[in-house]
Design an enzyme around this catalytic site. Structure first.
Site, short mmCIF file in Angstrom:
data_model
loop_
_atom_site.label_atom_id
_atom_site.label_comp_id
_atom_site.label_asym_id
_atom_site.label_seq_id
_atom_site.Cartn_x
_atom_site.Cartn_y
_atom_site.Cartn_z
N HIS A 65 48.55 40.15 46.11
CA HIS A 65 48.46 40.29 44.65
C HIS A 65 47.01 40.28 44.18
CE1 HIS A 65 50.42 39.01 40.59
NE2 HIS A 65 49.27 39.63 40.36
N HIS A 67 44.02 42.52 41.41
CA HIS A 67 43.72 43.55 40.43
C HIS A 67 42.33 44.09 40.73
CE1 HIS A 67 47.21 42.41 37.94
NE2 HIS A 67 46.97 41.20 38.43
N LEU A 68 42.26 45.34 41.16
CA LEU A 68 40.96 45.93 41.53
C LEU A 68 40.35 46.71 40.37
CD1 LEU A 68 41.72 47.03 45.22
CD2 LEU A 68 40.54 44.98 44.42
N ASP A 157 53.42 44.21 36.92
CA ASP A 157 52.60 43.01 36.73
C ASP A 157 51.58 43.19 35.62
OD1 ASP A 157 51.80 40.30 37.45
OD2 ASP A 157 49.94 41.21 38.07
N HIS A 184 56.44 39.79 37.51
CA HIS A 184 55.67 38.79 36.79
C HIS A 184 56.71 38.13 35.87
CE1 HIS A 184 52.16 37.71 33.99
NE2 HIS A 184 53.23 37.48 33.25
N ASP A 309 46.02 36.69 43.06
CA ASP A 309 46.05 37.21 41.69
C ASP A 309 44.61 37.36 41.17
OD1 ASP A 309 46.96 38.26 39.33
OD2 ASP A 309 47.79 36.40 38.54
N PHE A 327 43.64 36.86 29.95
CA PHE A 327 44.08 35.99 31.04
C PHE A 327 43.49 36.45 32.37
CE2 PHE A 327 47.72 35.64 28.04
CZ PHE A 327 47.81 34.25 27.93
N GLY A 328 43.22 35.52 33.26
CA GLY A 328 42.88 35.90 34.63
C GLY A 328 41.62 35.27 35.17
ZN LIG Z 1 51.17 38.58 36.59
ZN LIG Z 2 48.47 39.75 38.45
#
Ligand SMILES: [Zn+2]
Ligand SMILES: [Zn+2]
Length: 441
Positions: A65, A67-68, A157, A184, A309, A327-328
């Site tokens: 999981h 995110h690129l 997601d 998600h 993530d 978020f993140g």
């Molecule tokens: Zn997510």
């Molecule tokens: Zn994610």
């Protein structure tokens, strides 16, 4: 020919834990075992040696999981910078979530991600396709065409798969294709506009919170649709005790379900949240009780994988009020160090920890991952005692949004090998430790 010499090979797929040499020919593992009668001498002048004495040689780590951000979010991350950070974290393969701009909901986006990864990626990139068009929760994405192009799973997601009806359609379709669906899990009506977990801490900070049920209600829905359709289902970034108990019960009933837990959720709780957007992620940091349940699930096998993530955001986006920040958090380079904290604390065995990064996620994807002749030469060499400090400013990622800046670690990734190619080595530190690596003899 590349030879990884005298490492402690730990391979959860076979239960191996022994000092051995690993020979690599091209992009495959050629042989695993003790050196022959000629001992340590190189077999041929072209044999390159990596001295792994004192290190653990594990199968290549897989991140289910991440995110690129490419295409569309290149100011936060690119496939080049993201996979470089992943390799620095010991990962050899990264599953890329589809919430890019444009969304990866058709074969041409899938192909462009794979082409970019082949040209500029340090690690393998395994794209995940969107479940619905634009991940908008309406019509189905071009799942069949994306599978032909190379996606490994399907997910919306960033947001949940909108309705039970749509999820059923997606799962019916994916079951026929043999694809897994990742959700998600989040009930939008309970989520509201919350920015952290609901509890004493959210009240004290004056921030709006969401309860754990926001996640577990959606997990319950999804598990029932998985049972109805027989489709393989994976819970992304599981954070709540109630969700974990549902997955445990579902597995006992034979439902084809699995789940992952992130390092930030097994390390921190909502009590660690301060008014700083580097502590803002979704799902939010959970309660101490939830964290204790996650640690149990990691140890007892209910949790299938540790996944980062990794969610980079450029500084300008995160340096705003907590409520307004996206978020993140980033995660590639700190994942192994944080997992080793659990090993040092006696919460996880080393074998189990490595399983959570290797054969565990491989199994979720319907793949295998092992150190054996003929297997792809993807290896992660790690130390369990090397002392180092993570500095976000020195990260290979283009983003700095991590709650772990300045954290001191004991042990971490030392050499990352993808398809027989050394894509990362902690050279300087190795020299300081008096070891020599990648010596061409
Ligand atoms: Zn997510
Ligand atoms: Zn994610």
């Amino acid at each position: 020919m590349l030879r990884i010499r005298r490492g402690r090979v730990i391979d959860p797929a076979t239960g191996t834990d022994a000092e051995m040499d690993v020979w690599i020919d091209g992009d495959r593992i050629a042989r695993v075992g003790r050196p022959g009668p000629s001992g340590d001498a190189p077999k041929s002048p072209s044999e390159e040696i990596v001295d792994a004495a004192g290190l653990i040689v594990a199968p290549g780590f897989i991140d289910l999981h991440a995110h690129l951000r490419e295409p569309g979010g290149e100011s936060s991350e690119t496939i080049e910078s993201g996979t470089r950070a992943a390799a620095r974290g010991g990962f050899t393969a990264v599953c890329a979530m589809p919430n890019t701009r444009p969304v990866n909901d058709n074969a041409s986006v899938t192909r462009s991600i794979l082409e970019r990864a082949a040209a500029a990626g340090s690690t393998r990139v395994w794209p995940i396709g969107a479940a619905s068009l634009g991940s908008r929760g309406e019509g189905l994405a071009e799942i069949g065409a994306m599978q032909k192009a190379g996606i490994v799973a399907v997910s919306d997601d960033g947001r949940p798969i909108a309705t039970a009806k749509l999820l059923r359609q997606v799962m019916d379709y994916c079951r026929a294709l043999g694809l897994m669906v990742i959700d998600h899990c989040e009930d939008p009506s309970l989520f509201g506009g919350a920015v952290m977990r609901e509890g004493r801490r959210s009240v004290r900070l004056g921030l709006s919170g969401m309860p754990a049920a926001t996640e577990s209600i959606a997990v319950a829905r999804d598990l029932q649709i998985s049972e109805l359709t027989g489709c393989r289902f994976h819970v992304a970034h599981l954070s709540a005790r109630a969700s974990l108990e549902l997955v445990r019960a579902a597995k006992q009933r034979g439902i084809p379900a699995s789940c992952e837990v992130t390092p930030h959720h097994f390390t921190l709780s909502d009590e660690d949240v301060v008014y700083d957007a580097r502590f803002k992620m979704n799902p939010p940091l959970a309660s101490r009780e939830d964290r204790a349940a996650l640690l149990e699930g990691l140890a007892d096998g209910t949790v299938d994988a540790i996944a980062t993530d990794h969610a980079p955001h450029e500084a300008a986006m995160k340096e705003v009020e907590f409520d307004r920040a996206p978020f993140g958090v980033t995660g590639f380079e700190t994942a192994l160090g944080l997992a080793l904290e659990l090993v040092h604390a006696g919460r996880l065995s080393l074998m189990r920890m490595i399983e959570l990064f290797t054969s565990g996620p491989a199994r979720v994807l319907g793949k295998t991952r092992s150190i054996a002749a003929g297997e792809p030469a993807d290896l992660t060499l790690l130390s369990t005692d090397h002392a180092w400090t993570f500095l976000a400013n020195e990260s290979a990622s283009k983003s700095r949004n991590t709650p772990f800046d300045g954290r001191q670690f004991r042990g971490g990734p030392m050499v990352t090998i993808v398809g027989g190619r050394i894509v990362y080595r902690r050279d300087a530190e190795m020299t300081r430790a008096g070891k020599q690596i990648a010596r061409t003899t």
